[in-house]
Design a protein around this motif. Structure first.
Motif, mmCIF file in Angstrom:
data_model
loop_
_atom_site.group_PDB
_atom_site.id
_atom_site.type_symbol
_atom_site.label_atom_id
_atom_site.label_comp_id
_atom_site.label_asym_id
_atom_site.label_seq_id
_atom_site.Cartn_x
_atom_site.Cartn_y
_atom_site.Cartn_z
ATOM 1 N N UNK A 240 0.866 -1.171 0.000
ATOM 2 C CA UNK A 240 0.000 0.000 0.000
ATOM 3 C C UNK A 240 0.905 1.223 0.000
ATOM 4 N N UNK A 241 0.866 1.952 -1.118
ATOM 5 C CA UNK A 241 1.715 3.140 -1.263
ATOM 6 C C UNK A 241 0.867 4.387 -1.109
ATOM 7 N N UNK A 242 1.225 5.231 -0.145
ATOM 8 C CA UNK A 242 0.555 6.523 0.020
ATOM 9 C C UNK A 242 1.344 7.542 -0.787
ATOM 10 N N UNK A 243 0.688 8.132 -1.757
ATOM 11 C CA UNK A 243 1.352 9.041 -2.688
ATOM 12 C C UNK A 243 1.454 10.433 -2.064
ATOM 13 N N UNK A 244 2.697 10.927 -1.968
ATOM 14 C CA UNK A 244 2.942 12.272 -1.439
ATOM 15 C C UNK A 244 3.147 13.288 -2.565
ATOM 16 N N UNK A 245 3.736 12.824 -3.685
ATOM 17 C CA UNK A 245 4.052 13.694 -4.807
ATOM 18 C C UNK A 245 3.876 12.887 -6.083
ATOM 19 N N UNK A 246 3.357 13.549 -7.124
ATOM 20 C CA UNK A 246 3.059 12.814 -8.342
ATOM 21 C C UNK A 246 3.039 13.729 -9.556
ATOM 22 N N UNK A 247 3.259 13.130 -10.726
ATOM 23 C CA UNK A 247 3.121 13.852 -11.988
ATOM 24 C C UNK A 247 1.670 14.264 -12.191
ATOM 25 N N UNK A 248 0.757 13.600 -11.499
ATOM 26 C CA UNK A 248 -0.679 13.829 -11.628
ATOM 27 C C UNK A 248 -1.193 14.235 -10.253
ATOM 28 N N UNK A 249 -1.459 15.510 -10.077
ATOM 29 C CA UNK A 249 -1.840 16.038 -8.752
ATOM 30 C C UNK A 249 -3.012 15.287 -8.127
ATOM 31 N N UNK A 250 -3.891 14.699 -8.937
ATOM 32 C CA UNK A 250 -5.047 13.995 -8.365
ATOM 33 C C UNK A 250 -4.642 12.727 -7.622
ATOM 34 N N UNK A 251 -3.420 12.230 -7.836
ATOM 35 C CA UNK A 251 -2.944 11.056 -7.098
ATOM 36 C C UNK A 251 -2.457 11.412 -5.698
ATOM 37 N N UNK A 252 -2.059 12.667 -5.487
ATOM 38 C CA UNK A 252 -1.511 13.055 -4.184
ATOM 39 C C UNK A 252 -2.522 12.752 -3.082
ATOM 40 N N UNK A 253 -2.011 12.200 -1.989
ATOM 41 C CA UNK A 253 -2.806 11.815 -0.817
ATOM 42 C C UNK A 253 -3.722 10.617 -1.068
ATOM 43 N N UNK A 254 -3.504 9.887 -2.162
ATOM 44 C CA UNK A 254 -4.249 8.645 -2.379
ATOM 45 C C UNK A 254 -3.374 7.471 -1.960
ATOM 46 N N UNK A 255 -3.979 6.301 -1.852
ATOM 47 C CA UNK A 255 -3.250 5.076 -1.552
ATOM 48 C C UNK A 255 -3.413 4.146 -2.751
#
Length: 144
Positions: free
Chosen positions: A91-106
């Motif tokens: 389970x990866x909690x996304x802190x930073x991403x090329x796609x801002x909508x992924x941030x703070x998702x798991x």
């Protein structure tokens, strides 16, 4: 800790296959020879970058067109964050991403190992690049 030892380190992307749930159609998402690296640290941090095997080459970024920018965006996935691994699931909690909508998702991946390869599969989800409900299978090879 023993189960995590098989996960730690850097992995090179071998393939990324997507199956559309509605049709069963399978395709190579980033081409037959995608490029990418995935690193799991002992500190609980994870970093990933994946690119299409046919990315546009823009020789002079100062003259890049909007269409070239779109193509570069569409042929890249990059993210980082923290992870929890239980021996079967990451389970990866996304802190930073090329796609801002992924941030703070798991992002959840089922994991199995075959020799020096790690196979990750994702439960059905809507694809960030095309909006279709799909499953994905990622094959990674350990970097030595």
């Amino acid at each position: 800790a023993l189960a995590a030892d098989e996960l730690y380190g850097t992995w090179k992307l071998v393939s990324w296959k997507r199956t559309i749930v509605a049709t069963g159609e399978t395709s190579d998402m980033f081409g037959k020879a995608p490029k990418g690296y995935l690193t799991y640290g002992r500190d609980g941090r994870v970093l990933c970058i994946m690119v299409h095997d046919k990315r546009p080459n823009v020789p002079d970024v100062t003259k890049m067109t909007d269409q070239e920018r779109v193509e570069l965006y569409k042929t890249l996935i990059a993210w980082g964050g923290t992870y929890i691994y239980d021996g079967k699931t990451i389970k990866s909690k996304i802190d930073i991403s090329w796609n801002e909508s992924w941030n703070d998702t798991v992002q959840v991946r089922n994991v199995k190992f075959e020799g020096n390869r790690m196979i990750q599969s994702a439960e059905p989800a809507v694809g960030a690049l095309d909006g279709k409900l799909r499953t994905s299978v990622f094959v990674w090879e350990r970097v030595k």
